[in-house]
Structures are given as C-alpha cells and as structure tokens.
Write a protein that holds these residues in place. Structure first.
Motif, PDB file in Angstrom:
ATOM      1  N   PRO A  58       0.880  -1.168   0.000  1.00  0.00           N
ATOM      2  CA  PRO A  58       0.000   0.000   0.000  1.00  0.00           C
ATOM      3  C   PRO A  58       0.921   1.223   0.000  1.00  0.00           C
ATOM      4  O   PRO A  58       2.070   1.124   0.445  1.00  0.00           O
ATOM      5  CB  PRO A  58      -0.732  -0.090   1.343  1.00  0.00           C
ATOM      6  CG  PRO A  58      -0.411  -1.414   1.909  1.00  0.00           C
ATOM      7  CD  PRO A  58       0.842  -1.908   1.273  1.00  0.00           C
ATOM      8  N   ILE A  59       0.454   2.338  -0.487  1.00  0.00           N
ATOM      9  CA  ILE A  59       1.289   3.539  -0.351  1.00  0.00           C
ATOM     10  C   ILE A  59       0.952   4.160   1.001  1.00  0.00           C
ATOM     11  O   ILE A  59      -0.201   4.160   1.435  1.00  0.00           O
ATOM     12  CB  ILE A  59       1.131   4.503  -1.542  1.00  0.00           C
ATOM     13  CG1 ILE A  59      -0.343   4.734  -1.872  1.00  0.00           C
ATOM     14  CG2 ILE A  59       1.887   3.966  -2.744  1.00  0.00           C
ATOM     15  CD1 ILE A  59      -0.545   5.854  -2.864  1.00  0.00           C
ATOM     16  N   TYR A  61       0.550   6.689   4.223  1.00  0.00           N
ATOM     17  CA  TYR A  61       0.151   8.061   4.549  1.00  0.00           C
ATOM     18  C   TYR A  61       1.343   8.791   5.153  1.00  0.00           C
ATOM     19  O   TYR A  61       2.064   8.213   5.985  1.00  0.00           O
ATOM     20  CB  TYR A  61      -0.967   8.052   5.587  1.00  0.00           C
ATOM     21  CG  TYR A  61      -2.334   7.710   5.033  1.00  0.00           C
ATOM     22  CD1 TYR A  61      -2.839   8.363   3.910  1.00  0.00           C
ATOM     23  CD2 TYR A  61      -3.130   6.764   5.662  1.00  0.00           C
ATOM     24  CE1 TYR A  61      -4.108   8.062   3.423  1.00  0.00           C
ATOM     25  CE2 TYR A  61      -4.392   6.455   5.185  1.00  0.00           C
ATOM     26  CZ  TYR A  61      -4.874   7.103   4.062  1.00  0.00           C
ATOM     27  OH  TYR A  61      -6.125   6.799   3.587  1.00  0.00           O
ATOM     28  N   HIS A  67       6.066   3.499  11.254  1.00  0.00           N
ATOM     29  CA  HIS A  67       6.226   2.641  12.432  1.00  0.00           C
ATOM     30  C   HIS A  67       6.383   1.186  11.986  1.00  0.00           C
ATOM     31  O   HIS A  67       6.376   0.883  10.785  1.00  0.00           O
ATOM     32  CB  HIS A  67       5.107   2.858  13.446  1.00  0.00           C
ATOM     33  CG  HIS A  67       3.724   2.524  12.984  1.00  0.00           C
ATOM     34  ND1 HIS A  67       3.363   1.287  12.549  1.00  0.00           N
ATOM     35  CD2 HIS A  67       2.607   3.295  12.905  1.00  0.00           C
ATOM     36  CE1 HIS A  67       2.081   1.284  12.227  1.00  0.00           C
ATOM     37  NE2 HIS A  67       1.603   2.505  12.412  1.00  0.00           N
ATOM     38  N   GLY A  69       4.486  -1.366  11.951  1.00  0.00           N
ATOM     39  CA  GLY A  69       3.421  -1.950  11.133  1.00  0.00           C
ATOM     40  C   GLY A  69       3.620  -1.621   9.662  1.00  0.00           C
ATOM     41  O   GLY A  69       3.368  -2.460   8.788  1.00  0.00           O
ATOM     42  N   HIS A  70       4.081  -0.408   9.376  1.00  0.00           N
ATOM     43  CA  HIS A  70       4.332  -0.028   7.980  1.00  0.00           C
ATOM     44  C   HIS A  70       5.477  -0.854   7.404  1.00  0.00           C
ATOM     45  O   HIS A  70       5.402  -1.363   6.283  1.00  0.00           O
ATOM     46  CB  HIS A  70       4.697   1.459   7.879  1.00  0.00           C
ATOM     47  CG  HIS A  70       3.630   2.371   8.379  1.00  0.00           C
ATOM     48  ND1 HIS A  70       3.880   3.432   9.216  1.00  0.00           N
ATOM     49  CD2 HIS A  70       2.292   2.374   8.176  1.00  0.00           C
ATOM     50  CE1 HIS A  70       2.751   4.048   9.502  1.00  0.00           C
ATOM     51  NE2 HIS A  70       1.763   3.419   8.876  1.00  0.00           N
ATOM     52  N   SER A  73       4.351  -4.347   6.238  1.00  0.00           N
ATOM     53  CA  SER A  73       3.770  -4.445   4.878  1.00  0.00           C
ATOM     54  C   SER A  73       4.885  -4.474   3.841  1.00  0.00           C
ATOM     55  O   SER A  73       4.848  -5.247   2.879  1.00  0.00           O
ATOM     56  CB  SER A  73       2.879  -3.229   4.566  1.00  0.00           C
ATOM     57  OG  SER A  73       1.675  -3.251   5.263  1.00  0.00           O
ATOM     58  N   ASP A  98       1.329   8.089   0.059  1.00  0.00           N
ATOM     59  CA  ASP A  98      -0.016   8.561  -0.248  1.00  0.00           C
ATOM     60  C   ASP A  98      -0.106   9.957   0.362  1.00  0.00           C
ATOM     61  O   ASP A  98      -0.136  10.098   1.586  1.00  0.00           O
ATOM     62  CB  ASP A  98      -0.994   7.578   0.439  1.00  0.00           C
ATOM     63  CG  ASP A  98      -2.443   7.830   0.097  1.00  0.00           C
ATOM     64  OD1 ASP A  98      -2.732   8.829  -0.585  1.00  0.00           O
ATOM     65  OD2 ASP A  98      -3.292   7.012   0.529  1.00  0.00           O
ATOM     66  N   GLY A 313      -2.834  -4.459   4.439  1.00  0.00           N
ATOM     67  CA  GLY A 313      -3.231  -4.776   5.806  1.00  0.00           C
ATOM     68  C   GLY A 313      -4.741  -4.987   5.839  1.00  0.00           C
ATOM     69  O   GLY A 313      -5.470  -4.503   4.960  1.00  0.00           O
ATOM     70  N   ASP A 315      -7.011  -3.708   7.535  1.00  0.00           N
ATOM     71  CA  ASP A 315      -7.814  -2.488   7.704  1.00  0.00           C
ATOM     72  C   ASP A 315      -8.176  -1.834   6.381  1.00  0.00           C
ATOM     73  O   ASP A 315      -9.095  -1.022   6.329  1.00  0.00           O
ATOM     74  CB  ASP A 315      -7.064  -1.477   8.599  1.00  0.00           C
ATOM     75  CG  ASP A 315      -5.653  -1.181   8.101  1.00  0.00           C
ATOM     76  OD1 ASP A 315      -5.013  -2.105   7.562  1.00  0.00           O
ATOM     77  OD2 ASP A 315      -5.193  -0.039   8.264  1.00  0.00           O
ATOM     78  N   HIS A 342      -2.605  -9.063   5.332  1.00  0.00           N
ATOM     79  CA  HIS A 342      -1.940  -9.400   6.605  1.00  0.00           C
ATOM     80  C   HIS A 342      -2.670  -8.738   7.759  1.00  0.00           C
ATOM     81  O   HIS A 342      -3.366  -7.740   7.589  1.00  0.00           O
ATOM     82  CB  HIS A 342      -0.460  -9.008   6.582  1.00  0.00           C
ATOM     83  CG  HIS A 342      -0.191  -7.531   6.514  1.00  0.00           C
ATOM     84  ND1 HIS A 342      -0.348  -6.695   7.592  1.00  0.00           N
ATOM     85  CD2 HIS A 342       0.227  -6.746   5.489  1.00  0.00           C
ATOM     86  CE1 HIS A 342      -0.021  -5.463   7.237  1.00  0.00           C
ATOM     87  NE2 HIS A 342       0.313  -5.456   5.966  1.00  0.00           N
ATOM     88  N   TRP A 345       0.218  -5.648  13.855  1.00  0.00           N
ATOM     89  CA  TRP A 345       1.071  -5.724  15.038  1.00  0.00           C
ATOM     90  C   TRP A 345       0.401  -4.905  16.122  1.00  0.00           C
ATOM     91  O   TRP A 345       0.000  -3.756  15.885  1.00  0.00           O
ATOM     92  CB  TRP A 345       2.463  -5.152  14.744  1.00  0.00           C
ATOM     93  CG  TRP A 345       3.270  -6.149  13.993  1.00  0.00           C
ATOM     94  CD1 TRP A 345       3.424  -6.215  12.637  1.00  0.00           C
ATOM     95  CD2 TRP A 345       3.983  -7.256  14.556  1.00  0.00           C
ATOM     96  NE1 TRP A 345       4.187  -7.311  12.315  1.00  0.00           N
ATOM     97  CE2 TRP A 345       4.550  -7.960  13.470  1.00  0.00           C
ATOM     98  CE3 TRP A 345       4.190  -7.731  15.845  1.00  0.00           C
ATOM     99  CZ2 TRP A 345       5.320  -9.112  13.652  1.00  0.00           C
ATOM    100  CZ3 TRP A 345       4.962  -8.870  16.020  1.00  0.00           C
ATOM    101  CH2 TRP A 345       5.510  -9.546  14.934  1.00  0.00           C
TER     102      TRP A 345
END
Ligand code: MSP
Length: 597
Positions: A58-59, A61, A67, A69-70, A73, A98, A313, A315, A342, A345
């Motif tokens: 994903p691109i 934000y 962090h 979690g990014h 991915s 993004d 992710g 979400d 996925h 975390w």
C-alpha cells in the motif's frame, strides 16, 4: 511449485468462467457490454507467459513517521519480490507514499508547513527506512508526482465517459483518519480524552463526523454481481482464505454508490476533478490508481498490469477488494491477480498507531536487532491470519535462538579450523553414507535428508501463499535436525589418523554444508545479508544461488557436486552476533552474569 504456465492456464480458466458468468449477471446492458469487453481484453493479455510479476505495498500516509506496522507491509512485499526473482521471474516491486487528502492537509497545517514540503519530509523518512531495511523496490511513487496526476485524471475521465460517475450528494458519516465514508451501522458512541461524547468508527475506533455535501458518486452498486462472479471464479484471489470469506460476506450486503470527490472548499490538497474546479478527487480513488501509474498507465501498462499482486493490511481490505476491482471493471482493465492480506502488530494487545501513542520505531529497532534481525523477526512472528503482539523480549529470544545459536552455531561448527583445517567443502564418501541405510549413518540421518530434500518445495508453497512464518518454521526445524545430526556423530571425537574416520568426518561436514547451502538459498528473500554471508562462506557464487540451483546432496545419488573440494570463503566472521537485552539485563543483573559464564 506453481509454474508460470500453470498460472497462465489457471488465469485463462478463471477468465473463461468469468466470461460465462458475466453473461448471466443481472447488470444493465451497458455495464454488461463493458464487462464482457474487459474480460475479453484480459483473456488475450493474461494468457501470455512472459514470466513477469508485479508486486505492490500500500502507499503510506505521510501524516506521521513510519512505524513497525508499515515496515511489516513493506517487508512482506520485499520478501515475495525477492522470492520471485530467485524463481527467475522478471519482478517489479512498487512502494511509495499517499500524500493527498484531508488528513494530510490537516497534519501539514498543524505542523505549520506548506503541504508539499511536509509531504516531502515524511516521504523521505519512509524512503530512508526502506533503504536501510533493504526493501528492494524498483519504483517509489509519490501521489504528488506529475505522472500520477495524469494517470488519475485519465482514469477519472474514462469512468466519467462511460457514465459510471454522476453528480449527486452525500450525507453521512466520514472518518478523516481512515479517509472513509461509513454507514450508521458502522458507527458507535465513545468518549474522547476530554470527556466529550463522540461518534467513532466501530472498526478503527477513529472519530467520525457527519457531513453533507454535493459531490460526484461512482456507480458501485452496479458492480456487485460482477465482483461476486470474480471472486467465485477465483477462490485464491484474496489470501488467506478467511479474508476471502470476509469480502464475500460484504458483497452479500448492501453496496451503495460511493462518493468519489470532496468539495474543494473543504479539501484543497488533492487532484481537482477534470472539468470541475470546485471538486477534489476522493483520496482513495487517487491513491489506488498509483498501482496503475507505476505500471505506466495510461500508456504502456499491460505487461505489468496483468500480473499485479497487492499486499494490504486487513484495515484496508474493502478499498482493495471491493472499490478497486469495481473501479477497474468500470475502466475496462484487468483485475489484480492476488490480494494478500496481513493482520496487525499490536502492543499490549492494541493496534499500533500514532493516536494511541504505542508505536514501535522500526529504525531504532533495526539498529538494535540489525536489519536482517528485524526482517526475520517480523516474518517469523507475524501471522497473516491474526494479530501478533510485539515485545522486545520476544525478538531477543527468537533471534538469539534461531539466528545466532542454531543457524550461526551450525555454520561455525562445520567451518571451524578444528574440524575443517583445510577450509574446504569436504568430500562425501558414499561408503560411509550410502544411499540405502548402512555405512555409519543411522535412520534419523536419512529422515533428516528426506526433510531437507523436500524443504525447497515446502518453503516455496508457503512463500507462494504468503505464509512466510510457516516457511521459516520449516527451515528452522531442519536446521535443528542438522545440528542434531552433527551432535549425534560428534565428529570432534573421530580419529583423524584413521582413514575411515577421516572420510566419515569429511562426509558429516559435507552433508552439513549441503544443508546449510539449502538454508542459505531459501532464506535469501527474508535475510538477504545473512544469506549472502552464509553462501559466500560456503563458496557458493552469486550465479549459483537461484531456486533452480538447489540440487541437494547430488553425491548420494552418484552425481557430481560442483562445490566439493572448493576452498571456503574467507570471511570467517560470526554469522549473527548474539544480542544483549540491555533492559532485561539491567533489571536482572545476577541472572545475566550467570548466563554469560
Ligand atoms: N494510504 C493508505 C493506503 C493506500 S494504498 C492505495 C494507508 N496507509 S497507512 O499508512 O495507514 O497504512 C499502510 C499499511 O500499513 C497498511 O497495509 C496497513 O495495514 C499497515 N499498517 C498500519 N498499521 C499497522 C499495524 N499496526 N500492524 C501492521 N500493519 C499495519 O492505509
């Protein structure tokens, strides 16, 4: 292993099924005509076998720093990209940032910076993190780039010209944090930190506001049955399976048309609607098109676009598995091959996020654990189907046990001058270790060989379905078995002056080096630096590290081993240095001293 030709056959069959079902779907004549031409288009293109592969993250934000979690991915996508390269695919890998939308506009305002300067700062932080963590992207896209503006405007015009966008009005809930429209059923009551009663998204917990606006709507409702047909014809399009089921369920519910613009007076930081300067294109439509921009859209894009795979992710699943395919069907473009989903975390059981103040800094941790340590931990502990809780202690324990002690220890044993004074890839003696049980090998040794022989296929199957943790679990189990093999035969007790002992000793080392070569090759997508160090130490050249080169222990089958007799690589350094858990050591000084003895 799924060969490309199998993939092609499979996608052709799926398209055929989809073509058949498209005729039966109750969509109006206009849309039916469009769908059929899209599918015809995709069938001619997808049936080409050109060993191309295109994977995306994903691109991200840019409202806040990256962090853990990014990074997760990005590491998953990087692992799949590297794995495809090892398989001999021509793989393209895109990531980026993004940068439009209300959330970014407000973050820039709060920071007192003009939006582009703000975006550039944060985008550079993501890039820096990714470069440091060996995320080997082949394209880094920013939605503020000119090439992307052109792609989005073109995409919008195609949908508009096909009558799929109409002027309407939206009245309902909006979450700026999620940049998402919500129905009343998706909203609940909560109290903010100042004690005020607020409405929040039930899924993300983020605050929502009521909005009423004139804007442009996309005919999402018209695509429901085509989306269902696509999924039913492609049961592996969304992985893992539990997320496929989630999407099927969404598609059985109401699917209202989607607002795809915001009034310019509220949102200036975005791409204006072509032909209407009073409206800005909705940030999700803008962002999703990034995948096409990288593929070269609107010019030459088929080569990559037919083989696109998205990592997302959970979400942001609805945006990728419902809105995006609907936009693509509307625009007459093929759909992504796979959406790999996925989970998250968490820290202390809560999703890591800036607003909760529980973020783990990936840059700091990758200095502490090393880049490969961080990558290994994320992929070994991260389970796609369910959330994983992060603690430093887990990382210390796992990395010390599996990378330092088990894998590093095995390499150390087989290359230590005491056991391998000539520093060579020692010779295999078929009399000591015959192909059928006999000689000095025992039953457990044959079980180990069987497990290592099957390992590449097992690992490839897990990589293919994004269950990287299962692949690492399987490798780790084999490393333990090889350590057990060495331990069982205690080569250090053998008598070097006895020729049969010497041959058996060399055979034990040869078999262990062969095992290590397989582990090093299979681990490349996950820990590229460690694998490189390991394979270099074994004397395996860069051109001998592909999945086609594995050919485990050919000597036991009476075939030549190209490595036998080679001088080992000169880097005798430790493969992975044991980590010191400073925090724990501070709390527990006695235990640490004892452990060090
Ligand atoms: N900008 C959108 C994506 C647009 S793609 C066309 C976005 N950005 S994000 O920065 O919020 O999230 C990017 C990725 O990071 C998503 O895949 C998201 O799931 C992932 N993560 C964000 N927090 C996470 C965790 N705590 N754990 C694991 N991954 C999570 O959404």
């Amino acid at each position: 292993m799924r060969t490309p030709s199998l993939l092609v056959t499979r996608s052709c069959k799926a398209i055929h099924r989809l073509q058949q079902s498209a005729f039966a779907s109750p969509v109006s004549a206009v849309y039916r005509h469009q769908t059929i031409s899209v599918l015809r288009n995709s069938s001619t293109i997808s049936c080409k076998d050109d060993r191309s592969y295109y994977i995306t993250t994903p691109i991200f934000y840019v409202n806040a720093s990256p962090h853990l979690g990014h990074l997760y991915s990005a590491v998953i996508a990087d692992c799949l990209h590297r794995y495809k390269l090892l398989q001999g695919f021509n793989s393209k890998f895109a990531t980026g940032t993004d940068e439009h939308g209300l959330k970014i506009q407000q973050a820039a305002e709060a920071a007192g910076k003009d939006p582009l300067t703000f975006c550039t700062d944060v985008s550079e932080r993501f890039k820096h993190l990714f470069n440091r963590c060996n995320i080997s992207y082949t394209d880094y896209i920013r939605t503020t780039e000119q090439r992307h503006h052109q792609a989005v405007k073109h995409f919008w015009s195609v949908l508009w010209n096909k009558g799929l966008i109409y002027k309407g009005s939206y009245e309902g809930w909006y979450s700026t944090q999620d940049e998402s429209f919500l129905t009343a059923l998706q909203v609940g009551d909560a109290v903010d930190s100042s004690g005020n009663e607020i409405k929040v998204s039930l899924e993300s917990g983020h605050k929502v506001e009521w909005m009423k606006e004139e804007n442009y709507m996309f005919r999402l409702s018209a695509f429901r049955s085509q989306l269902l047909d696509w999924l039913k014809g492609n049961p592996r399009a969304i992985q893992p399976e539990i997320f496929y089921q989630v999407v099927l369920k969404w598609l059985q519910e109401d699917l209202p048309d989607l607002s795809v613009s915001r009034q310019r007076s509220r949102l200036q930081w975005g791409i204006p609607v072509p032909g209407d300067a009073e409206q800005t294109i909705y940030v999700w439509l803008d962002a999703l098109v990034n995948y096409l921009t990288v593929a070269g859209y609107p010019d030459i894009h088929n080569q990559s676009w037919n083989v696109a795979h998205h990592i997302v992710g959970k979400d942001i699943l609805k945006f990728h598995a419902v809105y995006w395919p609907a936009f693509l069907l509307g625009a007459g473009l093929p759909l992504p091959q796979t959406i790999y989903v996925h989970s998250h975390w968490t820290v202390g059981g809560k999703k890591m996020s800036k607003s909760l103040g529980n973020v783990v800094d990936p840059l700091e941790r990758s200095k502490q654990f090393t880049t490969d340590g961080m990558r290994y931990f994320l992929l070994r502990q991260g389970v796609p189907d369910s959330d994983s809780d992060y603690t430093d202690d887990k990382a210390f324990k796992l990395l010390n046990a599996e990378l330092a002690d088990s894998l590093g220890g095995l390499l150390n044993r087989c290359t230590a001058p005491a056991l391998n004074p000539a520093q060579v890839y020692t010779a295999f003696c078929p009399q000591s270790f015959p192909s059928e049980q006999g000689g000095r090998a025992v039953g457990e040794d044959y079980h180990m060989l069987e497990a290592v022989k099957n390992l590449p296929a097992v690992v490839e199957q897990h990589y293919e379905s994004m269950h990287v943790y299962k692949a690492l679990e399987a490798i780790s189990a084999c490393v333990r078995q090889t350590n057990g093999f060495v331990q069982r035969h205690a080569p250090w007790k053998l008598e070097r002056s006895d020729i049969t002992d010497q041959r058996w000793l060399d055979t034990i080392i040869h078999v262990s080096l062969e095992c290590l070569r397989i582990y090093g090759t299979l681990l490349q997508p996950v820990v590229p630096e460690i694998s490189d160090k390991l394979l270099s130490r074994l004397g395996v050249q860069p051109g001998e590290r592909g999945l086609a080169d594995v050919n485990f222990l050919p000597k036991i089958r009476g075939m030549d081993c190209p490595f036998e007799g080679r001088v080992l690589g000169s880097d005798t350094g430790v493969l992975f240095t044991r980590l010191e858990n400073l925090d724990r050591d501070k709390q527990n000084p006695k235990k640490t001293k004892k452990a060090k003895k």
